[in-house]
Scaffold this active site. Structure first.
Site, PDB file in Angstrom:
ATOM      1  N   ASP A  60       0.829   3.527   2.400  1.00  0.00           N
ATOM      2  CA  ASP A  60       0.670   4.060   3.745  1.00  0.00           C
ATOM      3  C   ASP A  60      -0.546   4.988   3.717  1.00  0.00           C
ATOM      4  OD1 ASP A  60       1.754   3.765   6.373  1.00  0.00           O
ATOM      5  OD2 ASP A  60       2.494   5.823   6.277  1.00  0.00           O
ATOM      6  N   ASP A 112       0.846  -1.193   0.000  1.00  0.00           N
ATOM      7  CA  ASP A 112       0.000   0.000   0.000  1.00  0.00           C
ATOM      8  C   ASP A 112       0.883   1.245   0.000  1.00  0.00           C
ATOM      9  OD1 ASP A 112       0.363   1.023   2.992  1.00  0.00           O
ATOM     10  OD2 ASP A 112       0.158  -1.156   3.051  1.00  0.00           O
TER      11      ASP A 112
END
Length: 290
Positions: free
Chosen positions: A210, A208
């Site tokens: 973050d 991802d």
């Protein structure tokens, strides 16, 4: 000397495909019980050991992982090279979910973990300017590329305590520091591997962005799991490609990882604590017995 590859699998990586004569082995250590039993076997004629960092069933949080026991147990089994495979968030646009990053630097922001085998009664200071092994890291990068994933050859890993993910302010701060990925488990693991004179490489699998990215939702565990599932086979294929790249015969590390304690212990022999020395039998036996 014979090569033995130790793989510490993080979230999403719970096995090694094709391991021959595989046996789950219980290892006792003076630093407590490791995260789990260790799966020991051979792959393409090279000894392998697999340790699920969080335990089977994911029972340990990043803080409660018994890092010292894990590294000690691998050392006791005869492991020479440790490959850490773990999930991480990206702090860089170009490091997208699904990419692999071969970490070569760390910033340690963890604060609730025991970070050294040494202490009062036997003080030691190991060098960490280059906290990962270039030889082992290069083998991991090569094996990762062979799986077809996008590989970044270097990156700085920010280790946070967790288990919560970052606030937006924290994420932006770490990004401003020049960090590339963020995770919760590579420290103190890398420090302890250096103290144990083990070559260490970190393969960070991006799941991802973050929470800093303005065009992506903040960290969502369901999205992370979906990316982890997609990456898991690539990670297992990477591990499967390591024996042929490292070989069964192990020469001394050209970067000195396996001699990290040569000049590290500061406490005079007469002042060393016998109880601590006994606990250091596997980690530092090479220099303490000399």
């Amino acid at each position: 000397m014979q090569t033995m590859i130790g793989v510490i699998g993080g979230s999403g990586v719970y096995e090694i495909d094709g391991l021959q004569d595989a046996v789950w082995t219980k290892v006792e250590t003076p630093w407590g019980t490791p995260s789990d039993e260790i799966l020991v076997g051979k792959l393409d004629g090279v000894a392998m050991a697999f340790l699920p960092r969080h335990g089977r069933g994911h029972v340990h949080s990043p803080t409660s992982v018994p890092y010292r026991a894990n590294i000690d147990a691998l050392k006791r089994l005869g492991v020479t090279d440790v490959v850490s495979v773990s999930a991480c968030g990206s702090l860089r646009e170009e490091m997208a979910p699904g990419d692999f990053v071969i970490v070569d630097q760390f910033i340690d922001r963890s604060f609730a973990r025991e970070k050294s085998f040494f202490g009062t009664g036997c003080v030691a200071h190991v060098a960490l300017g280059k906290p990962t092994c270039p030889r082992l890291s290069a083998a991991c990068a090569d094996a990762a590329r062979a799986t077809g994933v996008t590989v970044h050859d270097s990156g700085t890993y920010l280790c946070m305590e967790g288990p919560q993910f970052s606030t937006l302010a924290e994420s932006l701060l770490y990004k401003s520091w020049g960090c590339h990925v963020i995770g919760m488990t590579n420290m103190p693991e890398a420090k302890l591997a250096r103290e144990a004179e083990l070559c260490y490489a970190s393969v960070a699998m991006v799941t991802d962005y973050d929470c800093w990215h303005p065009h992506h939702d903040e960290v969502d565990i369901s999205a992370i799991i979906a990316t982890l599932t997609g990456n898991a086979q690539h990670a297992r294929n990477l591990v499967a490609g390591l024996p042929q790249r490292l070989g069964a015969e192990r020469a001394p590390c050209p970067h000195g990882c396996d001699r990290a304690l040569d000049h590290a212990i500061m406490t005079a022999p007469a002042k060393r604590d016998p109880e601590l020395l006994a606990k250091l039998d596997a980690v530092a036996g090479r220099v303490l017995k000399g």
